[in-house]
Motif scaffolding. Structure first.
Motif, PDB file in Angstrom:
ATOM      1  N   VAL A  98       0.838  -1.207   0.000  1.00  0.00           N
ATOM      2  CA  VAL A  98       0.000   0.000   0.000  1.00  0.00           C
ATOM      3  C   VAL A  98       0.869   1.252   0.000  1.00  0.00           C
ATOM      4  O   VAL A  98       0.611   2.217  -0.743  1.00  0.00           O
ATOM      5  N   ALA A  99       1.922   1.259   0.824  1.00  0.00           N
ATOM      6  CA  ALA A  99       2.810   2.421   0.877  1.00  0.00           C
ATOM      7  C   ALA A  99       3.537   2.621  -0.451  1.00  0.00           C
ATOM      8  O   ALA A  99       3.633   3.744  -0.956  1.00  0.00           O
ATOM      9  N   ALA A 100       4.036   1.518  -1.025  1.00  0.00           N
ATOM     10  CA  ALA A 100       4.717   1.623  -2.317  1.00  0.00           C
ATOM     11  C   ALA A 100       3.756   2.118  -3.397  1.00  0.00           C
ATOM     12  O   ALA A 100       4.113   2.981  -4.217  1.00  0.00           O
ATOM     13  N   GLY A 101       2.540   1.592  -3.386  1.00  0.00           N
ATOM     14  CA  GLY A 101       1.556   2.032  -4.365  1.00  0.00           C
ATOM     15  C   GLY A 101       1.228   3.508  -4.214  1.00  0.00           C
ATOM     16  O   GLY A 101       1.122   4.242  -5.210  1.00  0.00           O
ATOM     17  N   ALA A 102       1.072   3.951  -2.967  1.00  0.00           N
ATOM     18  CA  ALA A 102       0.741   5.361  -2.739  1.00  0.00           C
ATOM     19  C   ALA A 102       1.861   6.283  -3.210  1.00  0.00           C
ATOM     20  O   ALA A 102       1.608   7.309  -3.873  1.00  0.00           O
ATOM     21  N   LEU A 103       3.114   5.922  -2.890  1.00  0.00           N
ATOM     22  CA  LEU A 103       4.235   6.768  -3.291  1.00  0.00           C
ATOM     23  C   LEU A 103       4.390   6.816  -4.807  1.00  0.00           C
ATOM     24  O   LEU A 103       4.602   7.891  -5.394  1.00  0.00           O
ATOM     25  N   LEU A 104       4.296   5.659  -5.461  1.00  0.00           N
ATOM     26  CA  LEU A 104       4.429   5.639  -6.919  1.00  0.00           C
ATOM     27  C   LEU A 104       3.288   6.395  -7.596  1.00  0.00           C
ATOM     28  O   LEU A 104       3.489   7.068  -8.614  1.00  0.00           O
ATOM     29  N   PHE A 105       2.098   6.300  -7.026  1.00  0.00           N
ATOM     30  CA  PHE A 105       0.969   7.040  -7.587  1.00  0.00           C
ATOM     31  C   PHE A 105       1.216   8.547  -7.495  1.00  0.00           C
ATOM     32  O   PHE A 105       0.983   9.295  -8.468  1.00  0.00           O
ATOM     33  N   LEU A 106       1.703   8.994  -6.335  1.00  0.00           N
ATOM     34  CA  LEU A 106       1.970  10.425  -6.164  1.00  0.00           C
ATOM     35  C   LEU A 106       3.074  10.904  -7.106  1.00  0.00           C
ATOM     36  O   LEU A 106       2.989  11.998  -7.674  1.00  0.00           O
ATOM     37  N   LEU A 107       4.103  10.067  -7.273  1.00  0.00           N
ATOM     38  CA  LEU A 107       5.180  10.450  -8.190  1.00  0.00           C
ATOM     39  C   LEU A 107       4.663  10.566  -9.620  1.00  0.00           C
ATOM     40  O   LEU A 107       5.036  11.480 -10.360  1.00  0.00           O
ATOM     41  N   GLY A 108       3.820   9.604 -10.004  1.00  0.00           N
ATOM     42  CA  GLY A 108       3.267   9.647 -11.350  1.00  0.00           C
ATOM     43  C   GLY A 108       2.372  10.853 -11.578  1.00  0.00           C
ATOM     44  O   GLY A 108       2.338  11.413 -12.686  1.00  0.00           O
ATOM     45  N   ARG A 109       1.646  11.242 -10.562  1.00  0.00           N
ATOM     46  CA  ARG A 109       0.776  12.415 -10.698  1.00  0.00           C
ATOM     47  C   ARG A 109       1.598  13.710 -10.723  1.00  0.00           C
ATOM     48  O   ARG A 109       1.280  14.643 -11.470  1.00  0.00           O
ATOM     49  N   PHE A 110       2.652  13.764  -9.915  1.00  0.00           N
ATOM     50  CA  PHE A 110       3.514  14.951  -9.898  1.00  0.00           C
ATOM     51  C   PHE A 110       4.294  15.052 -11.208  1.00  0.00           C
ATOM     52  O   PHE A 110       4.331  16.103 -11.849  1.00  0.00           O
ATOM     53  N   ASN A 111       4.938  13.969 -11.611  1.00  0.00           N
ATOM     54  CA  ASN A 111       5.547  13.779 -12.937  1.00  0.00           C
ATOM     55  C   ASN A 111       6.372  14.980 -13.402  1.00  0.00           C
ATOM     56  O   ASN A 111       6.040  15.637 -14.411  1.00  0.00           O
ATOM     57  N   PRO A 112       7.462  15.308 -12.693  1.00  0.00           N
ATOM     58  CA  PRO A 112       8.267  16.465 -13.104  1.00  0.00           C
ATOM     59  C   PRO A 112       8.928  16.250 -14.463  1.00  0.00           C
ATOM     60  O   PRO A 112       9.149  15.122 -14.903  1.00  0.00           O
ATOM     61  N   GLU A 113       9.277  17.330 -15.117  1.00  0.00           N
ATOM     62  CA  GLU A 113       9.838  17.242 -16.462  1.00  0.00           C
ATOM     63  C   GLU A 113      11.292  16.792 -16.448  1.00  0.00           C
ATOM     64  O   GLU A 113      11.716  16.040 -17.328  1.00  0.00           O
ATOM     65  N   ARG A 114      12.073  17.232 -15.483  1.00  0.00           N
ATOM     66  CA  ARG A 114      13.509  16.933 -15.478  1.00  0.00           C
ATOM     67  C   ARG A 114      13.751  15.474 -15.054  1.00  0.00           C
ATOM     68  O   ARG A 114      13.250  15.028 -14.028  1.00  0.00           O
ATOM     69  N   ARG A 115      14.557  14.795 -15.844  1.00  0.00           N
ATOM     70  CA  ARG A 115      14.824  13.381 -15.579  1.00  0.00           C
ATOM     71  C   ARG A 115      15.569  13.195 -14.258  1.00  0.00           C
ATOM     72  O   ARG A 115      15.288  12.268 -13.500  1.00  0.00           O
ATOM     73  N   TRP A 116      16.516  14.083 -13.969  1.00  0.00           N
ATOM     74  CA  TRP A 116      17.277  13.931 -12.732  1.00  0.00           C
ATOM     75  C   TRP A 116      16.376  14.071 -11.506  1.00  0.00           C
ATOM     76  O   TRP A 116      16.590  13.395 -10.494  1.00  0.00           O
ATOM     77  N   LEU A 117      15.366  14.905 -11.617  1.00  0.00           N
ATOM     78  CA  LEU A 117      14.443  15.074 -10.504  1.00  0.00           C
ATOM     79  C   LEU A 117      13.565  13.831 -10.353  1.00  0.00           C
ATOM     80  O   LEU A 117      13.293  13.381  -9.222  1.00  0.00           O
ATOM     81  N   ARG A 118      13.141  13.249 -11.476  1.00  0.00           N
ATOM     82  CA  ARG A 118      12.370  12.001 -11.396  1.00  0.00           C
ATOM     83  C   ARG A 118      13.207  10.894 -10.761  1.00  0.00           C
ATOM     84  O   ARG A 118      12.706  10.113  -9.951  1.00  0.00           O
ATOM     85  N   LEU A 119      14.470  10.813 -11.143  1.00  0.00           N
ATOM     86  CA  LEU A 119      15.357   9.799 -10.557  1.00  0.00           C
ATOM     87  C   LEU A 119      15.516  10.023  -9.057  1.00  0.00           C
ATOM     88  O   LEU A 119      15.445   9.078  -8.258  1.00  0.00           O
ATOM     89  N   ALA A 120      15.725  11.266  -8.664  1.00  0.00           N
ATOM     90  CA  ALA A 120      15.901  11.576  -7.244  1.00  0.00           C
ATOM     91  C   ALA A 120      14.649  11.216  -6.447  1.00  0.00           C
ATOM     92  O   ALA A 120      14.736  10.654  -5.339  1.00  0.00           O
ATOM     93  N   LEU A 121      13.488  11.542  -6.994  1.00  0.00           N
ATOM     94  CA  LEU A 121      12.243  11.218  -6.295  1.00  0.00           C
ATOM     95  C   LEU A 121      12.023   9.708  -6.209  1.00  0.00           C
ATOM     96  O   LEU A 121      11.561   9.202  -5.176  1.00  0.00           O
ATOM     97  N   ALA A 122      12.354   8.976  -7.277  1.00  0.00           N
ATOM     98  CA  ALA A 122      12.200   7.518  -7.245  1.00  0.00           C
ATOM     99  C   ALA A 122      13.127   6.900  -6.210  1.00  0.00           C
ATOM    100  O   ALA A 122      12.732   6.000  -5.455  1.00  0.00           O
ATOM    101  N   VAL A 123      14.371   7.367  -6.166  1.00  0.00           N
ATOM    102  CA  VAL A 123      15.323   6.861  -5.163  1.00  0.00           C
ATOM    103  C   VAL A 123      14.840   7.198  -3.757  1.00  0.00           C
ATOM    104  O   VAL A 123      14.897   6.361  -2.846  1.00  0.00           O
TER     105      VAL A 123
END
Length: 597
Positions: A272-297
């Protein structure tokens, strides 16, 4: 003329692939039933887990509660909890209920045990066919199915009649997972991966590493390309929601506490926690790749730290067994050893196809660079490479590694086989095609072991294998039913089969939640005769059943020379044991325990 005649076939393979795949599955299933008919009639449940699964289904049909998964015929009177769920019980129980009005209960059980393992093979074949259609060719899926059936020797065993445990269903979910990962439609692919992972985790945690890897691959795809956000958000929702639904419907009473070996509140919280975090990241979806990588890590680190802080008891072995039980039993389970610690004749056929599949994925990814198929091939390469690496941890990863190797092997075959078939030399067209097929499918490894007699088992091993095969059979165990039902003290590995074939009870089975009883059996056989009698009395055992030369018996003789079992093996029988006659040539020895002497 040839091209014109080929077009209807090509159109049929492309447009009707689902129907044709199911027809192929039906043909394979009928062959399996025909080939294993004698085994089905003798209820040849060769694995302890298969026997325990049938015992669990019988308990359900006899009125045991849906959420009560205690097995009361082992370690009586209290029994012990099985960490599985009832999700795999359903098709077996349904087949029994469907068939018993026509053939009776006993035959219905035999037929159900024969048919049930073939059902998930349909899902596995559809998943592999879908993956190959997307990545190799819309008409390459028949070659993939051939590779699956004849090349994946370890995988296909999990779908054979009488293999009623949960591994076939989990492999089917793994097939859907790789199909979802390679699906060009992001939302649909994410939903398939999330639901398949949730179902697999509800069944058991054996493929938890693959579910985690699938989630990591989806996150990496999003990091690389923010347009893949729909795949990740739908995956997140279906993973969390599917896991929650699976827990609500199938988690036993014993799994509703903070255990680490099943989909309990521990792993449900993680999903549930992993799903919630990934959902929020997908909704936020920043343009810069380095920022997406940082958020995923950061999300991954948060899950790991939260898990360590909230569930520190699960940082070690999920089974949570004692050091003694781990040392004397769990660490010695053969399938839990790395593949390189197995005999060559065992390891070589298992690892051959995964290596071929990884090579095929690499070549296919290189050829697909610059095309949309490149991302799909990189996904399959990561997944199949991970599965191959898992073999270096445990040999039980073999079926999954072979299954995930099929797309890569098919891609390689789709390159090599047409070249051989179209060669100007007839020798290459005939012999070259055969050799290439055997090489790409991995079947040459099986024949090499057979033809060259590599690493043949010793005579001693053959004696042990013969005893281990004869003692659990119906002809060997059925005579025990002439005696009144009672508790029989026997080997751990014989316990599940004993309670399935006879009306008797046993002390232990090879399940970690039965750990105290397993240790009692080990201590009893390795200790003094007086120690055995004390332990047997504490468990209420009135009979002793042994199978000379069964694999488990060799451990007691080797580790405890002069111990109780070693004395029995040398015909040093205490006065308080009375041997009970069994039919001539029976591989078993049965004794009555007299506590008055």
């Amino acid at each position: 003329m040839q091209q014109a005649s080929d077009r209807p076939l090509v159109r049929a393979l492309d447009q009707h692939w689902v129907r044709l795949t199911l027809l192929a599955w039906l043909a394979v299933g009928i062959w399996f039933l025909f080939d294993r008919w004698n085994a089905i009639q003798w209820l040849s449940l060769g694995d302890t887990d298969d026997n325990m699964r049938l015992a669990q289904v019988r308990a359900l049909l006899n009125g045991q509660g849906w959420y009560d998964l205690r097995q009361y015929k082992l370690n009586p009177p209290g029994g012990f909890d099985i960490h599985w769920s009832r999700i795999v019980d359903l098709p077996i129980a349904g087949l029994i209920l469907l068939l018993q009005p026509f053939v009776g209960v006993a035959q219905a059980e035999r037929l159900a045990c024969g048919i049930a393992p073939i059902l998930p093979l349909a899902i596995a074949m559809l998943g592999i066919a879908a993956t190959v259609r997307r990545l190799v060719s819309t008409v390459a899926w028949p070659l993939a199915l051939i590779f699956l059936v004849i090349g994946c020797t370890s995988t296909i065993l999990m779908f054979m009649p009488d293999r009623i445990d949960h591994h076939g269903w989990q492999l089917a979910m793994l097939s859907l997972t790789v199909a979802g990962l390679s699906d060009p439609k992001g939302a649909r692919g994410g939903a398939i991966v999330g639901l398949a992972s949730a179902v697999s985790l509800t069944i058991g945690l054996e493929l938890l590493p693959y579910a985690a890897m699938a989630g990591a691959i989806i996150a990496l795809r999003w990091v690389w390309d923010r347009a893949d956000a729909p795949r990740m958000t739908v995956y997140a929702l279906t993973l969390a929601g599917g896991s929650a639904l699976g827990f609500a419907l199938f988690a036993s009473n014993a799994n509703q506490v903070l255990r680490c070996d099943a989909l309990t509140p521990v792993w449900l919280s993680v999903m549930v926690a992993a799903g919630a975090l990934l959902f929020l990241l997908g909704r936020f979806n920043p343009e810069r790749r380095w920022l997406r990588l940082a958020l995923a890590v950061a999300a991954g680190v948060a899950i790991v730290i939260g898990f360590a802080l909230l569930f520190p008891q699960c940082l070690g072995r999920p089974e949570q067994v004692s050091p003694e039980l781990a040392r004397n039993w769990l660490d010695n389970v053969r399938e839990a050893r790395p593949i390189y610690k197995h005999a060559f004749r065992v390891a070589f056929p298992i690892v051959t196809l995964p290596v071929i599949g990884i090579i095929g994925c690499c070549i296919a990814a290189w050829r697909a660079r610059g095309t949309p198929a490149f991302h799909g091939w990189m996904t399959v390469l990561l997944f199949s490479g991970f599965a191959g690496a898992m073999l270096l941890w445990q040999a039980r990863a073999g079926p999954a590694a072979q299954l995930l190797a099929v797309p890569g092997a098919t891609a390689l075959g789709w390159i090599i086989l047409p070249w051989c078939l179209g060669h100007r030399l007839i020798a290459v067209r005939v012999f070259g095609t055969v050799i290439a097929f055997m090489a790409v499918s991995g079947t040459f490894s099986y024949y090499a072991i057979q033809w060259f007699k590599i690493d043949q088992p010793s005579k001693r091993v053959q004696v042990v294998n013969t005893a281990s095969g004869r003692c659990p059979t119906i002809p060997a165990l059925a005579p025990l039913d002439k005696l009144p039902a009672q508790t029989i003290f026997t080997f751990v590995d014989l316990g599940p089969r004993l309670i399935t074939i006879t009306h008797h009870r046993a002390i232990a089975g090879p399940y970690h939640r039965n750990g105290d009883a397993i240790l009692d059996v080990q201590h009893a056989f390795k200790g003094t005769p007086e120690n055995f009698r004390a332990i047997a009395k504490r468990h209420g055992a009135t009979l002793l059943l042994i199978c000379p030369n069964m694999s488990e018996s060799t451990i007691y003789r080797a580790r405890a020379p002069g111990g109780f079992y070693d004395q029995l093996a040398h015909n040093k029988v205490p006065a308080w044991l009375e041997q009970i006659p069994l039919p001539k040539k029976s591989p078993l020895r049965l004794f009555r325990i007299d506590y008055t002497k």
